[in-house]
Scaffold this motif. Sequence first.
Motif, short mmCIF file in Angstrom:
data_model
loop_
_atom_site.label_atom_id
_atom_site.label_comp_id
_atom_site.label_asym_id
_atom_site.label_seq_id
_atom_site.Cartn_x
_atom_site.Cartn_y
_atom_site.Cartn_z
N ARG A 223 0.83 -1.19 0.00
CA ARG A 223 0.00 0.00 0.00
C ARG A 223 0.87 1.25 0.00
NH1 ARG A 223 -2.79 -3.24 3.56
NH2 ARG A 223 -4.75 -4.08 2.76
N MET A 394 9.78 0.21 8.45
CA MET A 394 8.93 1.34 8.78
C MET A 394 8.51 1.33 10.23
SD MET A 394 5.04 1.02 7.43
CE MET A 394 5.78 1.42 5.90
N ILE A 397 9.96 3.82 12.86
CA ILE A 397 9.87 5.27 12.66
C ILE A 397 9.07 5.89 13.80
CG2 ILE A 397 8.93 7.11 11.18
CD1 ILE A 397 9.43 5.32 8.78
N ILE B 170 0.11 -3.42 16.54
CA ILE B 170 0.82 -2.37 15.79
C ILE B 170 1.00 -1.15 16.67
CG2 ILE B 170 0.82 -0.93 13.73
CD1 ILE B 170 -1.30 -2.75 12.54
N GLY B 180 5.07 8.59 11.79
CA GLY B 180 5.43 7.17 11.89
C GLY B 180 4.20 6.29 12.07
N GLU B 181 3.25 6.76 12.86
CA GLU B 181 2.01 6.00 13.08
C GLU B 181 1.18 5.96 11.80
OE1 GLU B 181 3.18 8.31 15.16
OE2 GLU B 181 3.69 7.06 16.89
N ILE B 182 1.11 7.09 11.11
CA ILE B 182 0.34 7.14 9.87
C ILE B 182 0.95 6.20 8.85
CG2 ILE B 182 -0.13 8.65 7.89
CD1 ILE B 182 -0.83 10.85 9.89
N SER B 183 2.27 6.18 8.79
CA SER B 183 2.96 5.30 7.86
C SER B 183 2.56 3.84 8.09
CB SER B 183 4.47 5.49 8.06
OG SER B 183 5.18 4.47 7.45
N VAL B 184 2.62 3.40 9.32
CA VAL B 184 2.36 1.99 9.59
C VAL B 184 0.87 1.66 9.46
CG1 VAL B 184 2.21 2.13 12.12
CG2 VAL B 184 3.09 0.05 11.07
N ALA B 186 -1.20 3.15 7.39
CA ALA B 186 -1.48 3.15 5.94
C ALA B 186 -1.01 1.84 5.32
CB ALA B 186 -0.78 4.33 5.28
N THR B 187 0.14 1.37 5.75
CA THR B 187 0.69 0.12 5.23
C THR B 187 -0.27 -1.04 5.40
OG1 THR B 187 2.95 0.79 5.61
CG2 THR B 187 2.52 -1.57 5.67
N PHE B 188 -0.97 -1.04 6.53
CA PHE B 188 -1.91 -2.12 6.79
C PHE B 188 -3.32 -1.80 6.28
CE2 PHE B 188 1.38 -3.27 9.87
CZ PHE B 188 1.50 -4.62 9.58
#
Lengths: 429, 429
Positions: A223, A394, A397, B170, B180-184, B186-188
């Motif tokens: 994603r 990631m 971070i 998570i 950093g939280e948004i990144s992870v 979003a990844t999921f």
Amino acid sequence: MSEHNAIDDLSHHRKFKRRPMQVTDAQELAVSYAATGLTEHIRLQESDGRVLAADMIAPHPFPAFARSGMDGYAIRSADTSRCELGETVWLKVVDEIPCGYVSSIPIESGTASRIMTGAQVPEGADAVVMLEATEIRHEGSETMVGIKRPLAPGKNITPMGFELQEGDLILRKGTKIGPGEISVLATFGLHQVEVYRKPVVGIFSTGTELLDIESPLEPGKIRNSNTYMLASQIREAGGVPVIMEAIPDRIELAKQRVEEALAEYDLVVTTGGVSVGDYDIMGELVTSGSMEMLFNKVTMRPGSVTTAAVKDGKLLFALSGNPGACYVGFLLFVRPAIRKMLGMEQFYLKEWTAELGADYAKVNNFTRFVRGRLEVQGGKLIATPALLDESSVMITIKDSDCLIVIPPELKGAAKGQAVQVLVLPGAWT
Amino acid sequence: MSEHNAIDDLSHHRKFKRRPMQVTDAQELAVSYAATGLTEHIRLQESDGRVLAADMIAPHPFPAFARSGMDGYAIRSADTSRCELGETVWLKVVDEIPCGYVSSIPIESGTASRIMTGAQVPEGADAVVMLEATEIRHEGSETMVGIKRPLAPGKNITPMGFELQEGDLILRKGTKIGPGEISVLATFGLHQVEVYRKPVVGIFSTGTELLDIESPLEPGKIRNSNTYMLASQIREAGGVPVIMEAIPDRIELAKQRVEEALAEYDLVVTTGGVSVGDYDIMGELVTSGSMEMLFNKVTMRPGSVTTAAVKDGKLLFALSGNPGACYVGFLLFVRPAIRKMLGMEQFYLKEWTAELGADYAKVNNFTRFVRGRLEVQGGKLIATPALLDESSVMITIKDSDCLIVIPPELKGAAKGQAVQVLVLPGAWT
């Protein structure tokens, strides 16, 4: 060797032989193209986090009058000299002065006025005795206040202009506005402030294969997380993120889209498409002649492929698609550019010396910016590297307070060693 | 002694004899009444600075597949064992795997597939050789890749689930969301998040004599600056400020207005009207029986008159009208309450030990929270008191990174001495 082969070799050569630039050189070069933009006038109440575009000068002294620092009685200190002999001095109370009120009755010897904390000290008075140190007596219609201890001149009075004189600089241009700034600006009635407009930053991802965050997972795909991470980082830096569609794979179309964005926005950031692979469109785009490339390799890990270019005075940053590298690249290059565009004097991350909290074994020919935790033990700043700090990782971070700088000379670093750390925005809060 | 006199004494007695509470006791008592409120679901893109109201669990492993860490060729590592003899091993290129693509051609001995950074490693391959370490040869329609050095199994491959396994935590409930939280998330694909609603905080000033910030200065008067400072502090803490009209001087009307605000908002903060003077309406209000007073004196400077009360489960904080005391009172009491209402686990300011950077001469019977600068020198944390730190002084609020804690036992403090410091929000950024 076929002709095809020769082109392959040339292409390889061009991609592999990028000339790396030192991190600080690259930072300075990129930031040199960032300039402050337009300003706007906004209400002080809405100025949180904004940056002043003009020096703010005190329009009057502050305090604007001699102010009582206590609830008590405004007196002439000379009247209390007899207290030294253990005598209670009785003064006639001639007025009561609440905050905001100017007494018309000057204090003469033998008189006092009841006064509140923050009220203007009446003429003639040179000290305030605190309420708790007084007693009260009524004599007919008169109220007398008794004082047992001598007071020095000036006691419990804040002189006019104690904090600032008229014409003093209150706040410098380039100051970020927070509670303390709002407090002092409000005090001076500076209810409108001129601030720099927030730079608008276009964000492109590359790789049309990225899944939207609302889409179900598909085999082999990931994603698009960097775009949203960057948007959050841009907000923290003081900019306004605008998320664009992913950059198309075709170079001409990609070029057109990026150029349109550069014309429309103050800054453009891309993520992905900068490494040495065949599909690395940003690498091609910045060397295609339509813009001036500033660098396409920096002596750092992660993010050695961080690329910057300029077109018509607008900066384009092409960051790595690896989350860790994208994050660091933003902090080292894009954030300073945004902050400089906002007129801030301190645009780089705060840098301190800390003690390394654990061995860091990785050796590299480039300077490594290792995500870590920043703590204080026994008054010493300790920086501990995250367990996973690969550029592709990631998950760490979000848990980091700092970037630990490990230069290549160190050949790794041992626990207890002194290292430089860059403090991340929002650390410890 | 007249009857009037007797009442005066009683009134004095009540006001002066407030029983002070220790700072940490007062903090814990007040915060014990703060509870998390309602939650709402918002888009991840709008979640910056919000606080998660639910644990976030990984819906799939991450990476979700074995991922190439390099641009290069996916191979079987065993094929490279002959390289140890200085021999170049030539493998037939059977596929090209860009990101997001799943190869249907398994790697067998003697074959390789061109693969991009981030792409899924094809079946059969157990290593990726980086592009820069290869050469290419064309044999008719076939492309051969030459490798000169042996590779260990797993080289340049990030295994599935390397960062997180399916079902792993998570992010914990109570986590503040940043890049950093948004990144992870979003990844999921966690594009909607449940967060706590921002507490709405009503702000009252007391003292109808305060000038509005848009009004010209008048003799003896000051502008209402604390209200706007508090609004800014409330935003930083994660709340929504609502600025009310000043509290009227009449106790019954004041009571009504405060009670209405407590009914309507999640929390109410007032500034001013808490010292021992005759016009100190908040002091009267909290002891008038309509609410439960928690404390009206705390063993601290500035802000010893900081007052807290509860009505129907809602907290009222009555802070000092002195800017410095108001600022500190907010940070020590109101901010933790707001952060606890937001479900945050760390609601107090971060506390570290630092070395005092300059002598601090003031002695007090109460703990002093001195505004200061926080710096690192030679790896040591140094806290230097502001030159002006009186409770009434506002000008140094904006320049502070920390509050230096000077307990009364110290009888002042000398340069070089170890002190506790509370790190202010936004320090070093």
